[in-house]
Design a protein around this motif. Sequence first.
Motif, PDB file in Angstrom:
ATOM      1  N   UNK A 127       0.818  -1.207   0.000  1.00  0.00           N
ATOM      2  CA  UNK A 127       0.000   0.000   0.000  1.00  0.00           C
ATOM      3  C   UNK A 127       0.858   1.266   0.000  1.00  0.00           C
ATOM      4  N   UNK A 128       1.928   1.264   0.786  1.00  0.00           N
ATOM      5  CA  UNK A 128       2.790   2.441   0.841  1.00  0.00           C
ATOM      6  C   UNK A 128       3.505   2.663  -0.479  1.00  0.00           C
ATOM      7  N   UNK A 129       3.951   1.571  -1.111  1.00  0.00           N
ATOM      8  CA  UNK A 129       4.647   1.698  -2.393  1.00  0.00           C
ATOM      9  C   UNK A 129       3.693   2.167  -3.490  1.00  0.00           C
ATOM     10  N   UNK A 130       2.456   1.670  -3.486  1.00  0.00           N
ATOM     11  CA  UNK A 130       1.456   2.122  -4.453  1.00  0.00           C
ATOM     12  C   UNK A 130       1.201   3.617  -4.282  1.00  0.00           C
ATOM     13  N   UNK A 131       1.093   4.047  -3.035  1.00  0.00           N
ATOM     14  CA  UNK A 131       0.859   5.467  -2.762  1.00  0.00           C
ATOM     15  C   UNK A 131       1.994   6.320  -3.328  1.00  0.00           C
ATOM     16  N   UNK A 132       3.238   5.906  -3.102  1.00  0.00           N
ATOM     17  CA  UNK A 132       4.379   6.667  -3.617  1.00  0.00           C
ATOM     18  C   UNK A 132       4.426   6.623  -5.142  1.00  0.00           C
ATOM     19  N   UNK A 133       4.114   5.468  -5.711  1.00  0.00           N
ATOM     20  CA  UNK A 133       4.149   5.323  -7.165  1.00  0.00           C
ATOM     21  C   UNK A 133       3.077   6.186  -7.822  1.00  0.00           C
ATOM     22  N   UNK A 134       1.876   6.198  -7.248  1.00  0.00           N
ATOM     23  CA  UNK A 134       0.812   7.047  -7.789  1.00  0.00           C
ATOM     24  C   UNK A 134       1.208   8.516  -7.798  1.00  0.00           C
ATOM     25  N   UNK A 135       1.928   8.936  -6.766  1.00  0.00           N
ATOM     26  CA  UNK A 135       2.350  10.335  -6.696  1.00  0.00           C
ATOM     27  C   UNK A 135       3.254  10.716  -7.864  1.00  0.00           C
ATOM     28  N   UNK A 136       3.882   9.709  -8.473  1.00  0.00           N
ATOM     29  CA  UNK A 136       4.815   9.979  -9.566  1.00  0.00           C
ATOM     30  C   UNK A 136       4.205   9.749 -10.946  1.00  0.00           C
ATOM     31  N   UNK A 137       3.276   8.795 -11.080  1.00  0.00           N
ATOM     32  CA  UNK A 137       2.790   8.433 -12.413  1.00  0.00           C
ATOM     33  C   UNK A 137       1.402   8.969 -12.727  1.00  0.00           C
ATOM     34  N   UNK A 138       0.610   9.292 -11.718  1.00  0.00           N
ATOM     35  CA  UNK A 138      -0.757   9.746 -11.949  1.00  0.00           C
ATOM     36  C   UNK A 138      -0.809  11.258 -12.138  1.00  0.00           C
ATOM     37  N   UNK A 139      -1.729  11.711 -12.972  1.00  0.00           N
ATOM     38  CA  UNK A 139      -1.949  13.156 -13.117  1.00  0.00           C
ATOM     39  C   UNK A 139      -2.531  13.730 -11.833  1.00  0.00           C
ATOM     40  N   UNK A 140      -3.495  13.007 -11.267  1.00  0.00           N
ATOM     41  CA  UNK A 140      -4.109  13.406 -10.000  1.00  0.00           C
ATOM     42  C   UNK A 140      -4.033  12.192  -9.078  1.00  0.00           C
ATOM     43  N   UNK A 141      -2.999  12.099  -8.237  1.00  0.00           N
ATOM     44  CA  UNK A 141      -2.807  10.899  -7.414  1.00  0.00           C
ATOM     45  C   UNK A 141      -4.013  10.526  -6.557  1.00  0.00           C
ATOM     46  N   UNK A 142      -4.786  11.515  -6.110  1.00  0.00           N
ATOM     47  CA  UNK A 142      -5.955  11.217  -5.286  1.00  0.00           C
ATOM     48  C   UNK A 142      -7.113  10.635  -6.093  1.00  0.00           C
ATOM     49  N   UNK A 143      -7.062  10.776  -7.416  1.00  0.00           N
ATOM     50  CA  UNK A 143      -8.080  10.200  -8.308  1.00  0.00           C
ATOM     51  C   UNK A 143      -7.363   9.418  -9.414  1.00  0.00           C
ATOM     52  N   UNK A 144      -6.768   8.272  -9.068  1.00  0.00           N
ATOM     53  CA  UNK A 144      -5.927   7.550 -10.034  1.00  0.00           C
ATOM     54  C   UNK A 144      -6.719   6.993 -11.211  1.00  0.00           C
ATOM     55  N   UNK A 145      -6.125   7.102 -12.385  1.00  0.00           N
ATOM     56  CA  UNK A 145      -6.709   6.509 -13.595  1.00  0.00           C
ATOM     57  C   UNK A 145      -5.850   5.378 -14.138  1.00  0.00           C
ATOM     58  N   UNK A 146      -4.638   5.210 -13.613  1.00  0.00           N
ATOM     59  CA  UNK A 146      -3.734   4.157 -14.067  1.00  0.00           C
ATOM     60  C   UNK A 146      -3.704   2.994 -13.078  1.00  0.00           C
ATOM     61  N   UNK A 147      -3.251   3.260 -11.867  1.00  0.00           N
ATOM     62  CA  UNK A 147      -3.157   2.212 -10.846  1.00  0.00           C
ATOM     63  C   UNK A 147      -4.432   2.235 -10.010  1.00  0.00           C
ATOM     64  N   UNK A 148      -5.316   1.300 -10.305  1.00  0.00           N
ATOM     65  CA  UNK A 148      -6.637   1.265  -9.679  1.00  0.00           C
ATOM     66  C   UNK A 148      -6.642   0.344  -8.463  1.00  0.00           C
ATOM     67  N   UNK A 149      -7.400   0.739  -7.462  1.00  0.00           N
ATOM     68  CA  UNK A 149      -7.647  -0.132  -6.314  1.00  0.00           C
ATOM     69  C   UNK A 149      -8.832  -1.040  -6.623  1.00  0.00           C
ATOM     70  N   UNK A 150      -8.657  -2.333  -6.437  1.00  0.00           N
ATOM     71  CA  UNK A 150      -9.742  -3.298  -6.599  1.00  0.00           C
ATOM     72  C   UNK A 150     -10.142  -3.725  -5.189  1.00  0.00           C
ATOM     73  N   UNK A 151     -11.290  -3.271  -4.747  1.00  0.00           N
ATOM     74  CA  UNK A 151     -11.715  -3.489  -3.365  1.00  0.00           C
ATOM     75  C   UNK A 151     -11.747  -4.976  -3.023  1.00  0.00           C
ATOM     76  N   UNK A 152     -11.159  -5.278  -1.879  1.00  0.00           N
ATOM     77  CA  UNK A 152     -11.147  -6.651  -1.409  1.00  0.00           C
ATOM     78  C   UNK A 152     -10.124  -7.535  -2.090  1.00  0.00           C
TER      79      UNK A 152
END
Length: 231
Positions: free
Chosen positions: A197-222
């Motif tokens: 989870x921590x690595x995904x958070x850091x990665x989103x900050x670098x690759x996503x246009x809007x890290x809080x609303x990711x369009x590339x790295x999606x969370x799949x609930x559960x």
Amino acid sequence: MGQNASVPSLLLIEDDDAIRTALELSLTRQGHRVATAATGEDGLKLLREHRPDLIVLDVMLPGIDGFEVCRRIRRTDQLPIILLTARSDDIDVVVGLESGADDYVVKPVQGRVLDARIRAVLRRGERESSDSATYGSLVIDRSAMTVTKNGEDLQLTPTELRLLLELSRRPGQALSRQQLLRLVWEHDYLGDSRLVDACVQRLRAKVEDVPSSPTLIRTVRGVGYRLDSPQ
């Protein structure tokens, strides 16, 4: 120091004399070249003078603590960092991972366990088969082990890069946290999902246009995470 595939160079920052000496001896026997420091300030000075392949960093240090050392390193460098922490269930783990650490090992530390973790992290930077993948403005070049966004190179840690590569091999497929722990961190046991989870958070900050609303790295609930090509 400097990178050498056959003799990895390490910087060990640990204030306890007995632990530092024991780990230095054990890691040297395992085939590493080890430089040591007893404080965060001395560790940062050594880092400026020499470039190790990996840093082993104790959380509890006199003066500036391991979290602050990790943050300062991450401002300018993507060298892999493994934290030494006293308790696996402590808030120290979460804070350390959010500060930019790639992995952690719980004290008391066994030299063989630390060596295995070090080698697993170093393998994450090895070159792969020659191909590339494009996700909108994001381009992953496997042979060069580089990632660009809008034509500019992204500075990813080896762990962040490995996570992105594993997700990109299975576009649109949800991977569980345990699958990612095995693929990226090589943890075969029921590992700590906070690493993922921590690595995904850091990665989103670098690759996503809007890290809080990711369009590339999606969370799949559960389940975990998947990499989607933007629509």
